[in-house]
Design a protein around this motif. Sequence first.
Motif, mmCIF file in Angstrom:
data_model
loop_
_atom_site.group_PDB
_atom_site.id
_atom_site.type_symbol
_atom_site.label_atom_id
_atom_site.label_comp_id
_atom_site.label_asym_id
_atom_site.label_seq_id
_atom_site.Cartn_x
_atom_site.Cartn_y
_atom_site.Cartn_z
ATOM 1 N N CYS A 1 8.000 -23.568 -11.729
ATOM 2 C CA CYS A 1 9.203 -22.731 -11.747
ATOM 3 C C CYS A 1 8.893 -21.336 -12.274
ATOM 4 C CB CYS A 1 10.285 -23.403 -12.592
ATOM 5 S SG CYS A 1 11.000 -24.877 -11.817
ATOM 6 N N GLU A 2 8.018 -21.239 -13.266
ATOM 7 C CA GLU A 2 7.607 -19.922 -13.758
ATOM 8 C C GLU A 2 6.818 -19.165 -12.694
ATOM 9 O OE1 GLU A 2 5.499 -20.393 -17.413
ATOM 10 O OE2 GLU A 2 7.238 -21.208 -18.491
ATOM 11 N N MET A 3 5.981 -19.878 -11.947
ATOM 12 C CA MET A 3 5.231 -19.248 -10.857
ATOM 13 C C MET A 3 6.175 -18.709 -9.782
ATOM 14 S SD MET A 3 2.175 -22.080 -10.579
ATOM 15 C CE MET A 3 1.550 -21.501 -8.988
ATOM 16 N N ILE A 4 7.207 -19.484 -9.462
ATOM 17 C CA ILE A 4 8.193 -19.039 -8.465
ATOM 18 C C ILE A 4 8.897 -17.781 -8.963
ATOM 19 C CG2 ILE A 4 10.369 -19.630 -7.321
ATOM 20 C CD1 ILE A 4 9.378 -22.576 -7.341
ATOM 21 N N GLU A 5 9.290 -17.794 -10.217
ATOM 22 C CA GLU A 5 9.987 -16.637 -10.777
ATOM 23 C C GLU A 5 9.108 -15.390 -10.715
ATOM 24 O OE1 GLU A 5 11.458 -17.128 -14.848
ATOM 25 O OE2 GLU A 5 13.392 -16.457 -14.037
ATOM 26 N N ALA A 6 7.824 -15.546 -10.996
ATOM 27 C CA ALA A 6 6.905 -14.410 -10.941
ATOM 28 C C ALA A 6 6.760 -13.884 -9.516
ATOM 29 C CB ALA A 6 5.545 -14.813 -11.500
ATOM 30 N N ARG A 7 6.743 -14.800 -8.548
ATOM 31 C CA ARG A 7 6.607 -14.371 -7.147
ATOM 32 C C ARG A 7 7.886 -13.682 -6.665
ATOM 33 N NH1 ARG A 7 2.177 -12.978 -5.394
ATOM 34 N NH2 ARG A 7 1.831 -14.066 -3.419
ATOM 35 N N ILE A 8 9.044 -14.110 -7.137
ATOM 36 C CA ILE A 8 10.293 -13.426 -6.788
ATOM 37 C C ILE A 8 10.235 -11.981 -7.284
ATOM 38 C CG2 ILE A 8 12.779 -13.319 -7.214
ATOM 39 C CD1 ILE A 8 12.700 -16.420 -7.468
ATOM 40 N N SER A 9 9.799 -11.809 -8.528
ATOM 41 C CA SER A 9 9.691 -10.456 -9.084
ATOM 42 C C SER A 9 8.690 -9.621 -8.294
ATOM 43 C CB SER A 9 9.270 -10.526 -10.557
ATOM 44 O OG SER A 9 10.252 -11.178 -11.334
ATOM 45 N N HIS A 10 7.583 -10.247 -7.901
ATOM 46 C CA HIS A 10 6.560 -9.513 -7.156
ATOM 47 C C HIS A 10 7.068 -9.146 -5.754
ATOM 48 C CE1 HIS A 10 2.590 -7.957 -6.557
ATOM 49 N NE2 HIS A 10 2.331 -8.763 -5.541
ATOM 50 N N PHE A 11 7.852 -10.026 -5.140
ATOM 51 C CA PHE A 11 8.458 -9.726 -3.841
ATOM 52 C C PHE A 11 9.335 -8.478 -3.959
ATOM 53 C CE2 PHE A 11 11.794 -9.898 -0.690
ATOM 54 C CZ PHE A 11 11.176 -10.360 0.462
ATOM 55 N N ILE A 12 10.187 -8.453 -4.975
ATOM 56 C CA ILE A 12 11.095 -7.316 -5.154
ATOM 57 C C ILE A 12 10.312 -6.038 -5.394
ATOM 58 C CG2 ILE A 12 12.864 -6.370 -6.689
ATOM 59 C CD1 ILE A 12 13.818 -9.315 -7.085
ATOM 60 N N GLU A 13 9.250 -6.119 -6.193
ATOM 61 C CA GLU A 13 8.434 -4.945 -6.472
ATOM 62 C C GLU A 13 7.680 -4.480 -5.223
ATOM 63 O OE1 GLU A 13 6.385 -1.785 -8.037
ATOM 64 O OE2 GLU A 13 8.209 -2.804 -8.717
ATOM 65 N N SER A 14 7.177 -5.421 -4.433
ATOM 66 C CA SER A 14 6.450 -5.056 -3.207
ATOM 67 C C SER A 14 7.379 -4.384 -2.212
ATOM 68 C CB SER A 14 5.806 -6.300 -2.577
ATOM 69 O OG SER A 14 4.815 -6.836 -3.420
ATOM 70 N N GLU A 15 8.611 -4.865 -2.117
ATOM 71 C CA GLU A 15 9.577 -4.215 -1.222
ATOM 72 C C GLU A 15 9.866 -2.792 -1.704
ATOM 73 O OE1 GLU A 15 14.123 -4.663 0.556
ATOM 74 O OE2 GLU A 15 13.448 -6.031 -1.034
ATOM 75 N N ARG A 16 10.069 -2.621 -3.010
ATOM 76 C CA ARG A 16 10.331 -1.278 -3.550
ATOM 77 C C ARG A 16 9.152 -0.343 -3.285
ATOM 78 N NH1 ARG A 16 8.663 1.922 -6.786
ATOM 79 N NH2 ARG A 16 7.089 0.469 -7.566
ATOM 80 N N ARG A 17 7.931 -0.882 -3.485
ATOM 81 C CA ARG A 17 6.740 -0.057 -3.291
ATOM 82 C C ARG A 17 6.611 0.380 -1.837
ATOM 83 N NH1 ARG A 17 3.483 -3.144 -5.918
ATOM 84 N NH2 ARG A 17 2.743 -4.297 -4.094
ATOM 85 N N PHE A 18 6.902 -0.532 -0.912
ATOM 86 C CA PHE A 18 6.827 -0.150 0.504
ATOM 87 C C PHE A 18 7.861 0.921 0.837
ATOM 88 C CE2 PHE A 18 8.219 -0.480 4.899
ATOM 89 C CZ PHE A 18 7.028 -0.197 5.549
ATOM 90 N N ARG A 19 9.069 0.780 0.341
ATOM 91 C CA ARG A 19 10.122 1.743 0.673
ATOM 92 C C ARG A 19 9.849 3.125 0.055
ATOM 93 N NH1 ARG A 19 13.654 -0.877 3.564
ATOM 94 N NH2 ARG A 19 14.035 -3.106 3.228
ATOM 95 N N ASP A 20 9.006 3.156 -0.980
ATOM 96 C CA ASP A 20 8.623 4.434 -1.584
ATOM 97 C C ASP A 20 7.326 4.988 -1.000
ATOM 98 O OD1 ASP A 20 10.799 4.353 -3.266
ATOM 99 O OD2 ASP A 20 9.698 3.538 -4.976
ATOM 100 N N SER A 21 6.754 4.300 -0.035
ATOM 101 C CA SER A 21 5.427 4.666 0.457
ATOM 102 C C SER A 21 5.490 5.748 1.530
ATOM 103 C CB SER A 21 4.719 3.441 1.035
ATOM 104 O OG SER A 21 5.352 3.021 2.231
ATOM 105 N N ASP A 22 4.338 6.399 1.754
ATOM 106 C CA ASP A 22 4.232 7.362 2.839
ATOM 107 C C ASP A 22 4.457 6.692 4.192
ATOM 108 O OD1 ASP A 22 3.697 9.404 1.082
ATOM 109 O OD2 ASP A 22 1.510 9.231 1.280
ATOM 110 N N THR A 23 3.986 5.466 4.312
ATOM 111 C CA THR A 23 4.175 4.738 5.579
ATOM 112 C C THR A 23 5.654 4.632 5.927
ATOM 113 O OG1 THR A 23 2.157 3.449 5.246
ATOM 114 C CG2 THR A 23 3.788 2.561 6.795
ATOM 115 N N HIS A 24 6.476 4.260 4.946
ATOM 116 C CA HIS A 24 7.907 4.112 5.194
ATOM 117 C C HIS A 24 8.542 5.448 5.575
ATOM 118 C CE1 HIS A 24 12.227 3.413 4.172
ATOM 119 N NE2 HIS A 24 11.970 2.240 4.734
ATOM 120 N N ARG A 25 8.065 6.505 4.987
ATOM 121 C CA ARG A 25 8.618 7.825 5.309
ATOM 122 C C ARG A 25 8.208 8.295 6.701
ATOM 123 N NH1 ARG A 25 7.922 8.505 -0.355
ATOM 124 N NH2 ARG A 25 5.722 9.099 -0.122
ATOM 125 N N ARG A 26 7.040 7.843 7.178
ATOM 126 C CA ARG A 26 6.523 8.333 8.454
ATOM 127 C C ARG A 26 7.034 7.549 9.667
ATOM 128 N NH1 ARG A 26 1.414 8.440 5.760
ATOM 129 N NH2 ARG A 26 0.903 6.498 6.853
#
Length: 322
Positions: A259-284
């Motif tokens: 359950c702790e591993m799942i919680e960590a992956r949920i947080s990482h999913f949210i962070e990865s989505e934020r990072r992509f939306r802030d990326s140059d790739t997303h802007r281009r």
Amino acid sequence: MSAPDAAFMIPSLPFEARCHPLWELAEDRVRTWLAKIYPHGTAADAERFEEGRAARVAGYFFPDADLEDLVTLTAMIEAIFMYDDRIAYDRSSSPEDAHALAYRLQLVLQTGQVEPSDDPDLIALGEILQRIYPRQSEDWRSRFRRHIWNFLFANAAELENRLEGHTPGLREYMAIRRETIGVLPALDLAEFAGHYELPDILYDDPDLHELRQCYLDIVAWMNDIYSYQREDAAGEVNLVHVLRAENKTSLAATFDDICEMIEARISHFIESERRFRDSDTHRRITETERAAVDASVAAMKYAMAGSRRWQAEVKRYTTAQR
């Protein structure tokens, strides 16, 4: 602590679970179709269909699909369930049988066509793909074939581990499990349902790749908690067994760890989505490409939330396989 008790400990998912309002109609239509394809199906086959509720899965994974597409998607998910059960839970199954199944399906997966045959597996897959392939590009079809192929061979590898009494290490297990969970093909099918396609250059973007890895792990690890009792009784090895063997922990402590591993992956999913939306790739990227990314990310969220809801509702993982 039992697996059903541990299921209540799974972290809440900050994603919406929605189910298609016509999923029961899709289920009725697929039930009728299956009876024509497999006229000699047994009572156990019918019970397995009712326990799995493939249409309920499709309803959660593809909540906005057209009805005709929902029927097709339900049929494809039911086929994936059948392949999984046949390899993992058929007591007479061997890795050679699993490989033979993959090779039997290979030509149909390649072309979407089936030659005259009395093999119901080939007929069923051919009829499903004839509804899907004409709408999709060759790049999409190639990706989908690869994901189904990897799913079948990873299940064969799991079966071989079970027959040899081998409990894999965590790294080996995770690599196999990301394929056997079967939700990479489902993510491909979300593109069919949503009438969009991610181009390969975006599909392979590092942040989107990391999103998919999180998605696969979250769905797989939730499933490993829900299915632990069934798989333990069948001699299968899942994440619970792997972590107990590595960490020498109690069953209750292992459920806590997952359950702790799942919680960590949920947080990482949210962070990865934020990072992509802030990326140059997303802007281009173009508006069309951005809409496809948004739809793909939404599909992962629906699948994660829907998978948890579905597994809590059905008997598939609480009933011993016959």
